[in-house]
Design a protein around this motif. Structure first.
Motif, PDB file in Angstrom:
ATOM      1  N   MET A   1      66.238  -9.485 -31.108  1.00 56.01           N
ATOM      2  CA  MET A   1      65.662 -10.674 -31.716  1.00 56.01           C
ATOM      3  C   MET A   1      65.666 -10.541 -33.223  1.00 56.01           C
ATOM      4  N   HIS A   2      65.526 -11.672 -33.889  1.00 58.89           N
ATOM      5  CA  HIS A   2      65.390 -11.653 -35.340  1.00 58.89           C
ATOM      6  C   HIS A   2      64.332 -12.679 -35.732  1.00 58.89           C
ATOM      7  N   ILE A   3      63.444 -12.293 -36.638  1.00 53.85           N
ATOM      8  CA  ILE A   3      62.327 -13.130 -37.063  1.00 53.85           C
ATOM      9  C   ILE A   3      62.566 -13.625 -38.483  1.00 53.85           C
ATOM     10  N   LEU A   4      62.348 -14.920 -38.698  1.00 51.13           N
ATOM     11  CA  LEU A   4      62.462 -15.512 -40.025  1.00 51.13           C
ATOM     12  C   LEU A   4      61.075 -15.834 -40.548  1.00 51.13           C
ATOM     13  N   LEU A   5      60.748 -15.300 -41.715  1.00 49.13           N
ATOM     14  CA  LEU A   5      59.448 -15.524 -42.340  1.00 49.13           C
ATOM     15  C   LEU A   5      59.590 -16.397 -43.583  1.00 49.13           C
ATOM     16  N   PRO A   6      58.548 -17.160 -43.911  1.00 48.59           N
ATOM     17  CA  PRO A   6      58.512 -17.826 -45.213  1.00 48.59           C
ATOM     18  C   PRO A   6      58.126 -16.782 -46.261  1.00 48.59           C
ATOM     19  N   PRO A   7      58.377 -17.059 -47.532  1.00 47.61           N
ATOM     20  CA  PRO A   7      57.863 -16.181 -48.581  1.00 47.61           C
ATOM     21  C   PRO A   7      56.419 -16.562 -48.870  1.00 47.61           C
ATOM     22  N   SER A   8      55.916 -16.175 -50.021  1.00 46.17           N
ATOM     23  CA  SER A   8      54.575 -16.570 -50.447  1.00 46.17           C
ATOM     24  C   SER A   8      54.630 -16.959 -51.912  1.00 46.17           C
ATOM     25  N   SER A 112      63.740 -16.913 -49.145  1.00 45.00           N
ATOM     26  CA  SER A 112      63.318 -17.063 -50.532  1.00 45.00           C
ATOM     27  C   SER A 112      63.957 -18.282 -51.180  1.00 45.00           C
ATOM     28  N   ALA A 113      63.194 -18.968 -52.031  1.00 43.75           N
ATOM     29  CA  ALA A 113      63.742 -20.098 -52.772  1.00 43.75           C
ATOM     30  C   ALA A 113      64.677 -19.633 -53.880  1.00 43.75           C
ATOM     31  N   LEU A 114      64.518 -18.399 -54.340  1.00 45.65           N
ATOM     32  CA  LEU A 114      65.358 -17.864 -55.412  1.00 45.65           C
ATOM     33  C   LEU A 114      66.557 -17.096 -54.880  1.00 45.65           C
ATOM     34  N   PHE A 115      66.365 -16.348 -53.800  1.00 50.55           N
ATOM     35  CA  PHE A 115      67.425 -15.459 -53.309  1.00 50.55           C
ATOM     36  C   PHE A 115      68.022 -15.872 -51.968  1.00 50.55           C
ATOM     37  N   GLY A 116      67.518 -16.921 -51.353  1.00 48.04           N
ATOM     38  CA  GLY A 116      68.014 -17.267 -50.033  1.00 48.04           C
ATOM     39  C   GLY A 116      67.494 -16.308 -48.987  1.00 48.04           C
ATOM     40  N   LEU A 117      68.248 -16.122 -47.917  1.00 47.74           N
ATOM     41  CA  LEU A 117      67.806 -15.290 -46.806  1.00 47.74           C
ATOM     42  C   LEU A 117      67.908 -13.812 -47.168  1.00 47.74           C
ATOM     43  N   LEU A 118      66.745 -13.156 -47.246  1.00 48.23           N
ATOM     44  CA  LEU A 118      66.640 -11.752 -47.622  1.00 48.23           C
ATOM     45  C   LEU A 118      66.324 -10.889 -46.410  1.00 48.23           C
ATOM     46  N   GLY A 119      66.763  -9.639 -46.429  1.00 45.98           N
ATOM     47  CA  GLY A 119      66.283  -8.674 -45.462  1.00 45.98           C
ATOM     48  C   GLY A 119      64.887  -8.221 -45.864  1.00 45.98           C
ATOM     49  N   SER A 130      59.399 -22.144 -55.855  1.00 44.65           N
ATOM     50  CA  SER A 130      59.111 -22.548 -54.480  1.00 44.65           C
ATOM     51  C   SER A 130      60.201 -23.480 -53.970  1.00 44.65           C
ATOM     52  N   ALA A 131      60.192 -23.715 -52.667  1.00 46.93           N
ATOM     53  CA  ALA A 131      61.238 -24.526 -52.042  1.00 46.93           C
ATOM     54  C   ALA A 131      61.270 -25.948 -52.581  1.00 46.93           C
ATOM     55  N   GLY A 132      60.125 -26.455 -53.016  1.00 50.74           N
ATOM     56  CA  GLY A 132      60.068 -27.828 -53.506  1.00 50.74           C
ATOM     57  C   GLY A 132      60.279 -27.960 -55.005  1.00 50.74           C
ATOM     58  N   LYS A 167      57.946 -25.704 -42.963  1.00 49.63           N
ATOM     59  CA  LYS A 167      58.950 -26.773 -42.958  1.00 49.63           C
ATOM     60  C   LYS A 167      59.831 -26.747 -44.201  1.00 49.63           C
ATOM     61  N   ASP A 168      59.216 -26.624 -45.388  1.00 48.28           N
ATOM     62  CA  ASP A 168      59.992 -26.649 -46.630  1.00 48.28           C
ATOM     63  C   ASP A 168      61.031 -25.540 -46.671  1.00 48.28           C
ATOM     64  N   TYR A 169      60.659 -24.356 -46.198  1.00 46.45           N
ATOM     65  CA  TYR A 169      61.600 -23.237 -46.261  1.00 46.45           C
ATOM     66  C   TYR A 169      62.631 -23.297 -45.141  1.00 46.45           C
ATOM     67  N   ALA A 170      62.264 -23.855 -44.005  1.00 45.92           N
ATOM     68  CA  ALA A 170      63.254 -24.048 -42.936  1.00 45.92           C
ATOM     69  C   ALA A 170      64.327 -25.035 -43.375  1.00 45.92           C
ATOM     70  N   GLU A 171      63.960 -25.979 -44.229  1.00 51.14           N
ATOM     71  CA  GLU A 171      64.919 -26.969 -44.709  1.00 51.14           C
ATOM     72  C   GLU A 171      65.940 -26.365 -45.678  1.00 51.14           C
TER      73      GLU A 171
END
Length: 266
Positions: A1-8, A112-119, A130-132, A167-171
């Protein structure tokens, strides 16, 4: 499995070493977009007033703009340690043993809004975006830049995906249909009915990821996760929508869930 988290929005300061964008996960697919977004953010952040307006920062948060001007030399931390806030406090990655942290590195990514999908183990500097956010220097809106770049990601190669992003980061990087599930969090009230969980949504998600990292189960599908959850005494079920799972937590429990799990894991 792989888990996707939002940043903060909030991030831990400090770190060591020098930021190396070429060492981030998904560099082949996202490298050009990362360079474009970083350049636009650095250009914007050269003018503090303009940056504060575009990033919607109040007086107390203006100091974070300096992070955007020091991306190359402010030191780095693993992404899973850089972010703070409710979800990451409940996860409490710094207290996990090496085996659990290795599991996070192999099975968790952060959007991440700055780096995209990070490990989870990718080393990044502190920043504020931020995403917005709107970056005037970009040729297209931030979400469009990232949606197009993430179109090159081989999502199925990650395995079955559990999406914990907001939602914002999934978009920023929509998942193809049928390769995973989005997690919803609800609470059970005294009357037995379930209601959507708001503030403690993040705490429940962080607690879930911590439990998974500690137990390190072999999960390849939603059925595997549901079976593991039953064994872990968690109320997890399919629905209500397609490609959705719902985690139900007792009323009031989310506020202490992270602390309880952390205590049990130490």
């Amino acid at each position: 499995m792989h888990i996707l988290l939002p940043p903060s929005e909030t991030k831990r300061s400090g770190g060591g070493g020098v930021f190396s964008p070429g060492e981030l996960a998904n560099r082949a697919q996202l490298g050009d977009a990362r360079t474009e977004v970083r350049s636009a953010l650095e250009a914007l952040s050269a003018d503090e007033d303009a940056a504060a307006a575009a990033l919607k920062l109040g007086k107390k948060s203006r100091g974070e703009i300096a992070h955007n001007r020091q991306l190359g030399d402010s030191g780095t931390l693993p992404a899973i340690d850089r972010y703070t806030g409710v979800l990451y406090d409940a996860l409490d990655a710094s207290s996990l043993d090496p085996a659990a942290r290795s599991w996070l590195a192999a099975h968790v990514s952060v959007q991440s809004a700055l780096f995209g999908l990070l490990g989870a183990a990718d080393r990044i500097p502190a920043y504020r975006l931020s995403a917005g956010s709107r970056l005037p220097g970009l040729a297209a809106p931030l979400k469009q830049v990232w949606r197009e770049a993430h179109g090159a990601i081989d999502w199925p190669a990650l395995g079955w995906i559990l999406d914990l992003r907001s939602k914002d980061y999934a978009e920023l990087a929509p998942l193809p249909a049928g390769i995973g599930d989005t997690l919803l969090v609800a609470q059970r009230g005294p009357d037995g009915r379930t209601r959507a969980l708001n503030h403690f949504n993040k705490a429940a998600k962080g607690d879930l990821v911590r439990r998974l990292a500690v137990s390190r189960p072999e999960i390849r599908s939603r059925e595997d996760l549901l079976a593991w959850a039953r064994g872990a005494d968690l109320e997890l079920s399919a629905g209500p929508g397609q490609d959705e799972l719902t985690l139900v937590t007792d009323l009031g429990a989310p506020a202490t869930a992270g602390a309880a799990a952390a205590s049990a894991a130490r």
